[in-house]
Scaffold this motif. Structure first.
Motif, PDB file in Angstrom:
ATOM      1  N   LEU A 298     -38.021  40.727  36.347  1.00  0.00           N
ATOM      2  CA  LEU A 298     -37.266  40.533  35.113  1.00  0.00           C
ATOM      3  C   LEU A 298     -35.932  39.850  35.393  1.00  0.00           C
ATOM      4  CD1 LEU A 298     -37.126  40.996  32.059  1.00  0.00           C
ATOM      5  CD2 LEU A 298     -36.047  43.209  32.527  1.00  0.00           C
ATOM      6  N   MET A 299     -35.271  40.219  36.464  1.00  0.00           N
ATOM      7  CA  MET A 299     -34.002  39.583  36.811  1.00  0.00           C
ATOM      8  C   MET A 299     -34.193  38.092  37.053  1.00  0.00           C
ATOM      9  SD  MET A 299     -32.319  42.375  39.386  1.00  0.00           S
ATOM     10  CE  MET A 299     -31.958  44.071  38.867  1.00  0.00           C
ATOM     11  N   HIS A 300     -35.229  37.753  37.808  1.00  0.00           N
ATOM     12  CA  HIS A 300     -35.473  36.333  38.095  1.00  0.00           C
ATOM     13  C   HIS A 300     -35.841  35.569  36.834  1.00  0.00           C
ATOM     14  CE1 HIS A 300     -35.127  36.156  42.456  1.00  0.00           C
ATOM     15  NE2 HIS A 300     -35.742  37.316  42.536  1.00  0.00           N
ATOM     16  N   ALA A 301     -36.675  36.158  35.996  1.00  0.00           N
ATOM     17  CA  ALA A 301     -37.073  35.471  34.768  1.00  0.00           C
ATOM     18  C   ALA A 301     -35.893  35.304  33.822  1.00  0.00           C
ATOM     19  CB  ALA A 301     -38.193  36.256  34.080  1.00  0.00           C
ATOM     20  N   ALA A 302     -35.053  36.330  33.722  1.00  0.00           N
ATOM     21  CA  ALA A 302     -33.877  36.248  32.855  1.00  0.00           C
ATOM     22  C   ALA A 302     -32.920  35.168  33.327  1.00  0.00           C
ATOM     23  CB  ALA A 302     -33.170  37.606  32.822  1.00  0.00           C
ATOM     24  N   GLU A 303     -32.708  35.102  34.634  1.00  0.00           N
ATOM     25  CA  GLU A 303     -31.771  34.114  35.174  1.00  0.00           C
ATOM     26  C   GLU A 303     -32.225  32.693  34.905  1.00  0.00           C
ATOM     27  OE1 GLU A 303     -29.297  33.311  39.270  1.00  0.00           O
ATOM     28  OE2 GLU A 303     -31.244  34.299  39.423  1.00  0.00           O
ATOM     29  N   ARG A 304     -33.536  32.495  34.862  1.00  0.00           N
ATOM     30  CA  ARG A 304     -34.076  31.151  34.668  1.00  0.00           C
ATOM     31  C   ARG A 304     -34.390  30.844  33.208  1.00  0.00           C
ATOM     32  NH1 ARG A 304     -34.580  33.166  39.366  1.00  0.00           N
ATOM     33  NH2 ARG A 304     -34.538  31.826  41.213  1.00  0.00           N
ATOM     34  N   GLY A 305     -34.097  31.793  32.315  1.00  0.00           N
ATOM     35  CA  GLY A 305     -34.358  31.549  30.901  1.00  0.00           C
ATOM     36  C   GLY A 305     -35.826  31.451  30.565  1.00  0.00           C
ATOM     37  N   GLU A 306     -36.674  32.115  31.354  1.00  0.00           N
ATOM     38  CA  GLU A 306     -38.121  32.062  31.128  1.00  0.00           C
ATOM     39  C   GLU A 306     -38.499  33.098  30.070  1.00  0.00           C
ATOM     40  OE1 GLU A 306     -39.966  29.839  32.159  1.00  0.00           O
ATOM     41  OE2 GLU A 306     -39.002  28.966  33.925  1.00  0.00           O
ATOM     42  N   GLN A 307     -38.413  32.690  28.813  1.00  0.00           N
ATOM     43  CA  GLN A 307     -38.539  33.615  27.699  1.00  0.00           C
ATOM     44  C   GLN A 307     -39.898  34.308  27.649  1.00  0.00           C
ATOM     45  OE1 GLN A 307     -35.862  34.242  26.195  1.00  0.00           O
ATOM     46  NE2 GLN A 307     -34.772  32.486  25.358  1.00  0.00           N
ATOM     47  N   ARG A 308     -40.974  33.565  27.872  1.00  0.00           N
ATOM     48  CA  ARG A 308     -42.303  34.174  27.770  1.00  0.00           C
ATOM     49  C   ARG A 308     -42.537  35.169  28.899  1.00  0.00           C
ATOM     50  NH1 ARG A 308     -46.144  28.996  26.904  1.00  0.00           N
ATOM     51  NH2 ARG A 308     -44.832  28.273  28.622  1.00  0.00           N
ATOM     52  N   VAL A 309     -42.008  34.865  30.084  1.00  0.00           N
ATOM     53  CA  VAL A 309     -42.137  35.817  31.188  1.00  0.00           C
ATOM     54  C   VAL A 309     -41.339  37.075  30.884  1.00  0.00           C
ATOM     55  CG1 VAL A 309     -41.710  36.214  33.638  1.00  0.00           C
ATOM     56  CG2 VAL A 309     -42.529  33.989  32.866  1.00  0.00           C
ATOM     57  N   VAL A 310     -40.131  36.901  30.368  1.00  0.00           N
ATOM     58  CA  VAL A 310     -39.300  38.050  30.001  1.00  0.00           C
ATOM     59  C   VAL A 310     -40.022  38.933  28.996  1.00  0.00           C
ATOM     60  CG1 VAL A 310     -37.207  38.727  28.746  1.00  0.00           C
ATOM     61  CG2 VAL A 310     -37.079  36.994  30.544  1.00  0.00           C
ATOM     62  N   ALA A 311     -40.600  38.308  27.948  1.00  0.00           N
ATOM     63  CA  ALA A 311     -41.306  39.081  26.927  1.00  0.00           C
ATOM     64  C   ALA A 311     -42.486  39.833  27.527  1.00  0.00           C
ATOM     65  CB  ALA A 311     -41.788  38.148  25.818  1.00  0.00           C
ATOM     66  N   THR A 312     -43.235  39.175  28.409  1.00  0.00           N
ATOM     67  CA  THR A 312     -44.393  39.820  29.051  1.00  0.00           C
ATOM     68  C   THR A 312     -43.952  41.029  29.868  1.00  0.00           C
ATOM     69  OG1 THR A 312     -45.551  37.697  29.158  1.00  0.00           O
ATOM     70  CG2 THR A 312     -46.332  39.442  30.625  1.00  0.00           C
TER      71      THR A 312
END
Length: 389
Positions: free
Chosen positions: A213-227
């Protein structure tokens, strides 16, 4: 008679003429006859042409399944690359897996890698055959699951197949990064979902204490964050440096609803954030990172130029070595802090941007012994993905 029969066998293979192949073999043709001046075996050529009938005839006649010419691809590797499941099955029955030469990487890793650009049912069938035959990665290679998540465009079906054949969803890369972290930082929400469905730990941490989640949030990966959030990822999980996923959304114009920083704006102004991502904004180019990553990129350029030498660096990249070193000095200065200190920024030229790519590529995929190679592979992949957007 033998040489004449060999020539007729070569011509029959070239014409895909099964009956003529049978006749030449009956007349004494060598089933290992060289096809061309490079001594490619007729079996390898038949496999390349996808003619399963001729492959079977040659195998029944005693053709060897290993490569004939030095550095030549084996018939098995050829059939794997082209997704020829029937031919792979025949070769495996004749022991092809046991005679694959060492030093070229495993045929299993080849089969996984091929699905990055050829992902049809035929290539999945080939991968399944290899897994059922007990194919394994070579010493020093990553496990197939990690190979799959590290490559672009590998479909989720490949991960599901590997998991069905015993892959561990919590498998860690050689640098300690869990598969789910690798998939998350690459922005592949489908792969993340497959891993979570298979039971991967949603809050598993890499060697730096960062979660997916930290990595996805930092990169703005919205769909990964939601998953990840739907799977129960903890947005309040804290890294060793006190960083949380909400910290890492700073600097993005539209943070994800589930991990907005919240609170008074000035409460965030004095919180430094240790970055694991480099962000490229095509406005010149503007490079965003933290000071540690700027220094890392400077070191990468310096090491690449030193490793190749000034002349080879210039020949391979088309860039002047002295200018590359001068750019490295600018990077080492660390850029300018943004208004909220979420990132440091440095305006660079397109040539300087290309210098970073070239240096990363030289060290990440070169022959030099690089202790942090996987971190460089990740950075290069990240920059390439942003460039394609």
């Amino acid at each position: 008679m033998g040489q004449d029969a060999d020539q007729r066998l070569v011509e029959a293979v070239h014409r895909d003429d099964g009956a003529a192949v049978e006749k030449a073999l009956a007349d004494g043709a060598d089933p290992d006859a060289g096809y061309d001046r490079f001594r490619s075996s007729v079996l390898a050529v038949a496999a390349h042409r996808g003619n399963g009938e001729i492959v079977d005839r040659l195998l029944r006649a005693g053709a060897r399944v290993e490569a004939i010419r030095p550095r030549g691809a084996t018939p098995l590797r050829v059939a794997v690359a082209y997704g020829l499941a029937d031919i792979v099955r025949s070769l495996l029955r004749h022991g092809a897996l046991t005679v694959e030469p060492a030093g070229r990487g495993s045929v299993l890793t080849t089969a996984v890698s091929v699905t990055s650009h050829r992902s049809g049912p035929a290539h999945l069938a080939v991968l399944r055959l290899l897994l059922e035959a007990g194919a394994a990665p070579a010493p020093g290679e990553e496990e197939p699951l990690l190979t799959a998540v590290m490559l672009p465009h590998v479909p989720p079906a490949v991960l599901r197949l590997l998991l069905a054949h015993g892959a561990n969803p919590d498998q860690r890369r050689s640098d300690g990064a869990p598969a789910i972290v690798v998939a998350a930082r690459r922005g592949d929400h489908a792969q993340v979902d497959v891993l979570l469905t298979a039971g991967a730990a949603v809050d598993a941490r890499d060697r730096h204490g960062r979660t997916a989640l930290m990595h996805a949030a930092e990169r703005g990966e919205q769909r990964v964050v939601a998953t990840l959030l739907l799977a129960g990822a903890d947005p309040g999980a804290t890294g060793p440096d006190g960083t949380t996923a909400p910290h890492l959304t700073r600097g993005w114009p539209e943070p994800h609803e589930g991990i907005k920083p919240g609170g008074p704006r000035n409460a965030w102004d004095e919180v430094p954030v240790v970055r694991s991502a480099v962000r490229v904004t095509p406005a010149g180019v503007r490079l965003d990172a933290d000071q540690r990553l700027f220094r890392l990129l400077a070191d990468v350029i310096g090491r690449a130029v030193a490793s190749l030498g000034d002349e080879e660096w210039t020949v391979r990249t088309g860039m002047d070595a002295d200018l590359a070193r001068a750019f490295a000095t600018r990077l080492r200065d660390g850029g300018i802090p943004s208004a909220d200190r979420a990132w440091h920024r440095l305006d660079i030229t397109a040539d300087e941007h290309a210098t970073i790519h070239s240096a990363l590529d030289a060290l990440a995929h070169g022959r030099a012994d690089v202790p942090d190679r996987l971190e460089l592979v990740d950075l290069l992949d990240e920059l390439r993905r942003q460039h394609r957007r």
